[in-house]
Design an enzyme around this catalytic site. Sequence first.
Site, PDB file in Angstrom:
ATOM      1  N   GLY A 284     -11.243  10.576 -10.408  1.00 56.04           N
ATOM      2  CA  GLY A 284     -11.295   9.140 -10.169  1.00 56.04           C
ATOM      3  C   GLY A 284     -11.325   8.849  -8.688  1.00 56.04           C
ATOM      4  O   GLY A 284     -10.918   9.685  -7.872  1.00 56.04           O
TER       5      GLY A 284
ATOM      6  N   LEU B  69      -7.343  12.497  -4.202  1.00 53.22           N
ATOM      7  CA  LEU B  69      -8.279  12.988  -3.189  1.00 53.22           C
ATOM      8  C   LEU B  69      -7.847  12.586  -1.772  1.00 53.22           C
ATOM      9  O   LEU B  69      -8.297  13.188  -0.813  1.00 53.22           O
ATOM     10  CB  LEU B  69      -9.687  12.457  -3.468  1.00 53.22           C
ATOM     11  CG  LEU B  69     -10.357  12.996  -4.746  1.00 53.22           C
ATOM     12  CD1 LEU B  69     -11.695  12.303  -4.969  1.00 53.22           C
ATOM     13  CD2 LEU B  69     -10.526  14.514  -4.695  1.00 53.22           C
TER      14      LEU B  69
ATOM     15  N   HIS C 206      -3.685   4.987 -11.926  1.00 52.75           N
ATOM     16  CA  HIS C 206      -3.598   5.561 -10.578  1.00 52.75           C
ATOM     17  C   HIS C 206      -4.625   4.886  -9.644  1.00 52.75           C
ATOM     18  O   HIS C 206      -4.293   4.486  -8.526  1.00 52.75           O
ATOM     19  CB  HIS C 206      -3.838   7.079 -10.684  1.00 52.75           C
ATOM     20  CG  HIS C 206      -3.946   7.805  -9.379  1.00 52.75           C
ATOM     21  ND1 HIS C 206      -3.096   8.822  -9.020  1.00 52.75           N
ATOM     22  CD2 HIS C 206      -4.830   7.682  -8.345  1.00 52.75           C
ATOM     23  CE1 HIS C 206      -3.440   9.270  -7.819  1.00 52.75           C
ATOM     24  NE2 HIS C 206      -4.487   8.606  -7.400  1.00 52.75           N
TER      25      HIS C 206
ATOM     26  N   HIS D 235      -4.378   2.067  -6.267  1.00 54.27           N
ATOM     27  CA  HIS D 235      -5.045   2.120  -4.952  1.00 54.27           C
ATOM     28  C   HIS D 235      -5.530   0.728  -4.534  1.00 54.27           C
ATOM     29  O   HIS D 235      -5.455   0.368  -3.363  1.00 54.27           O
ATOM     30  CB  HIS D 235      -6.250   3.065  -4.988  1.00 54.27           C
ATOM     31  CG  HIS D 235      -5.912   4.515  -4.814  1.00 54.27           C
ATOM     32  ND1 HIS D 235      -5.279   5.006  -3.689  1.00 54.27           N
ATOM     33  CD2 HIS D 235      -6.145   5.597  -5.604  1.00 54.27           C
ATOM     34  CE1 HIS D 235      -5.133   6.328  -3.801  1.00 54.27           C
ATOM     35  NE2 HIS D 235      -5.645   6.718  -4.962  1.00 54.27           N
TER      36      HIS D 235
HETATM   37 NI    NI Z   1      -5.737   8.654  -5.731  1.00 56.71          NI
END
Ligand code: NI
Length: 170
Positions: free
Chosen positions: A46, A93, A134, A138
């Site tokens: 993602g 990431l 998740h 962000h």
């Molecule tokens: Ni993330």
Amino acid sequence: MALLDILQYPDPRLHKVAAPVTAVDQRVRAIVADMFETMYAAKGVGLAATQVDIHERIIVVDTSEQRDQPLVLINPEIVRHSDERKEWEEGCLSLPGIYDKVTRPDSIRVRALDARGEAFEIDADGLLAVCVQHEMDHLEGRVFVDHLSTLKRSRIKARMRKRQRETQAA
Ligand code: NI
């Protein structure tokens, strides 16, 4: 299409709150295409626009084994979630190599716009539910380590800073 740079924690830009997308047009579809390319290249499941320094409410996800089920959610909203919560080990990431347990609702129903600007709803559980929550975090300027204790978070921050210094020196 282009590969985008992924902001690395503790970059303060990861804590910006994203603005709603007002029109799903060519510009937004180009961002979505670049986000998918960036996510697949980084082998992520993602990616949120916030992570590529675009502060608009766009997330892309693919939790399939074959990496052939791209899902884009524009202006996503959780309309329902289970009372039951589950703990998963999460990674990001923006924090390569860092994993820790986060507890979230086990299943959710999300409403969003697709790449044509059409509204749809999706039920998600398991990894997909974790991933969507998740990525939606962000958009609120929250990284998964913000769910951890202050002590854990400051250790992770120190580790990331050290690694970034080493990379710059190399
Ligand atoms: Ni993330």
